[in-house]
Design a protein around this motif. Sequence first.
Motif, PDB file in Angstrom:
ATOM      1  N   GLY A  12      92.623 -60.474  37.983  1.00  0.00           N
ATOM      2  CA  GLY A  12      91.830 -60.984  38.938  1.00  0.00           C
ATOM      3  C   GLY A  12      91.931 -62.523  38.865  1.00  0.00           C
ATOM      4  N   CYS A  13      91.117 -63.409  39.352  1.00  0.00           N
ATOM      5  CA  CYS A  13      91.254 -64.753  39.451  1.00  0.00           C
ATOM      6  C   CYS A  13      90.890 -65.395  37.820  1.00  0.00           C
ATOM      7  CB  CYS A  13      89.841 -65.499  40.167  1.00  0.00           C
ATOM      8  SG  CYS A  13      90.143 -65.101  41.949  1.00  0.00           S
ATOM      9  N   LEU A  16      93.889 -64.355  35.518  1.00  0.00           N
ATOM     10  CA  LEU A  16      95.306 -65.072  35.845  1.00  0.00           C
ATOM     11  C   LEU A  16      95.224 -66.333  35.369  1.00  0.00           C
ATOM     12  CD1 LEU A  16      96.111 -63.562  39.417  1.00  0.00           C
ATOM     13  CD2 LEU A  16      97.144 -63.002  37.099  1.00  0.00           C
ATOM     14  N   PRO A  38      98.754 -59.543  44.094  1.00  0.00           N
ATOM     15  CA  PRO A  38      98.063 -60.632  45.226  1.00  0.00           C
ATOM     16  C   PRO A  38      99.115 -60.893  46.322  1.00  0.00           C
ATOM     17  CG  PRO A  38      97.842 -61.656  43.133  1.00  0.00           C
ATOM     18  CD  PRO A  38      98.805 -60.433  42.741  1.00  0.00           C
ATOM     19  N   ASN A 109      88.863 -65.277  47.749  1.00  0.00           N
ATOM     20  CA  ASN A 109      89.675 -64.846  46.353  1.00  0.00           C
ATOM     21  C   ASN A 109      90.875 -64.773  46.180  1.00  0.00           C
ATOM     22  OD1 ASN A 109      86.650 -64.970  45.735  1.00  0.00           O
ATOM     23  ND2 ASN A 109      86.370 -62.994  44.819  1.00  0.00           N
ATOM     24  N   GLU A 110      91.295 -64.017  47.260  1.00  0.00           N
ATOM     25  CA  GLU A 110      92.687 -63.688  47.291  1.00  0.00           C
ATOM     26  C   GLU A 110      93.610 -64.713  47.422  1.00  0.00           C
ATOM     27  OE1 GLU A 110      95.534 -60.895  46.950  1.00  0.00           O
ATOM     28  OE2 GLU A 110      93.559 -60.739  46.799  1.00  0.00           O
ATOM     29  N   ARG A 113      94.001 -65.965  43.649  1.00  0.00           N
ATOM     30  CA  ARG A 113      94.932 -65.094  42.879  1.00  0.00           C
ATOM     31  C   ARG A 113      96.421 -65.204  43.545  1.00  0.00           C
ATOM     32  NH1 ARG A 113      94.781 -59.387  42.143  1.00  0.00           N
ATOM     33  NH2 ARG A 113      95.149 -58.918  44.355  1.00  0.00           N
ATOM     34  N   TYR A 117      99.339 -66.272  40.717  1.00  0.00           N
ATOM     35  CA  TYR A 117     100.409 -65.039  40.417  1.00  0.00           C
ATOM     36  C   TYR A 117     101.725 -66.082  40.702  1.00  0.00           C
ATOM     37  CZ  TYR A 117     103.081 -61.188  41.572  1.00  0.00           C
ATOM     38  OH  TYR A 117     104.010 -60.071  41.310  1.00  0.00           O
TER      39      TYR A 117
END
Length: 389
Positions: A12-13, A16, A38, A109-110, A113, A117
């Motif tokens: 997750g955030c 990562l 992600p 949130n994505e 991420r 990533y």
Amino acid sequence: MQQVQVCIVGGGCVGLAAALGLAKKGVRVAVIDSGKAPHALGDEYETRVSAISLGSQQLFDALGVWNDIAAMRAAPYHEMDVRDKDSAGKIAFSGKTLDLPELGHIVENEAIRFALYNALKTNVNAEVHYNTRYQALHQTHTDVLVTLESGMPIMAKLLVAADGANSAIRKQFNMPITYWDYDHHAIVATVRTQLPHNSTARQVFLPTGPLAFLPLQDSYSHSIVWSTEPSHASALMAMDETEFNKALHEAIDGQCGLCSLVSERAVFPLTMRYAKEWVQGRVVLMGDAAHTIHPLAGLGMNLGLKDAALLIELLSEPAEEFCSTKLLREYERRRKLDAQKHIAMMQGLKTLFEGNNPLKKLIRGVGLSMVDKLGPIKDLFAKQAIEGK
């Protein structure tokens, strides 16, 4: 066998961010996550968003990903409007009066991420494994052996559990937690409104719980977080769109005009969790695995990122022994103290603002109005909160 210095379970955030920070400091790190990798944002807003403090923004900037995050629909907010539904109490904060360019950003949130990533994929010190489960964990005095379902072993000096509120690692190593049910469920969704949000984050305290309208990049779109009693949440989820839109408009006192749902509604229970132990040998808890908190002040993500920032700082300092017991206990001591403070503050606010008790209403109304008029004191309080201190 893959040998690394740090293995992080949870992509997750927070996991990562810790991985990227360590990798940039020359620490060899592996990330394992059972979920999907992600992805780039689509045309529709994601329902899971976070209010990113200026302190968290500084961390992302130091990691070299803030510009990428900001380019993916990060929405700055310049004003905050907080009021009590059943009294005249209201408090407002402005970036101008605080001499700040903005008070924070609302970010999907994505997007966070995905930016982290992408940065990790090009770092020679990092390996990221999504769609990957581990089947066994074993630690000695000096190492942790993580065996993946594929059979591949990963040997690490430190195992970081960033695997969420129901952390399997925390349970496996019998790391006890304190918890209580907030007796609230949170409904999240995306809505469009008749009037623009004007880059203002709004929160109304209702007798059943707080409702937040968080501005998104589009001037008429908001992410909502409606925390309320379970029975009320069930009733709201059972409403058709027309009924829900009407209820939302009434709850927010029509501040943004008529409301229209533009996403599915999701609901989840709210529970406070606080790990009594954050360190056991070579295993460390971080983020939601160590603490969860009521979302009424938008602190959850920022607290987890503060965990990551401190772990990066401590593990990258020159030392005779990498991740010594002394160093890990220092991480635990400092982060537990900060988490305790914020958990207590959120519980106090929740207790004060819920219900219809006349005395509480009086205290809320007078208190908010007094703080709003305190000028420098209000600004100092707000700046510390906004900067994530």
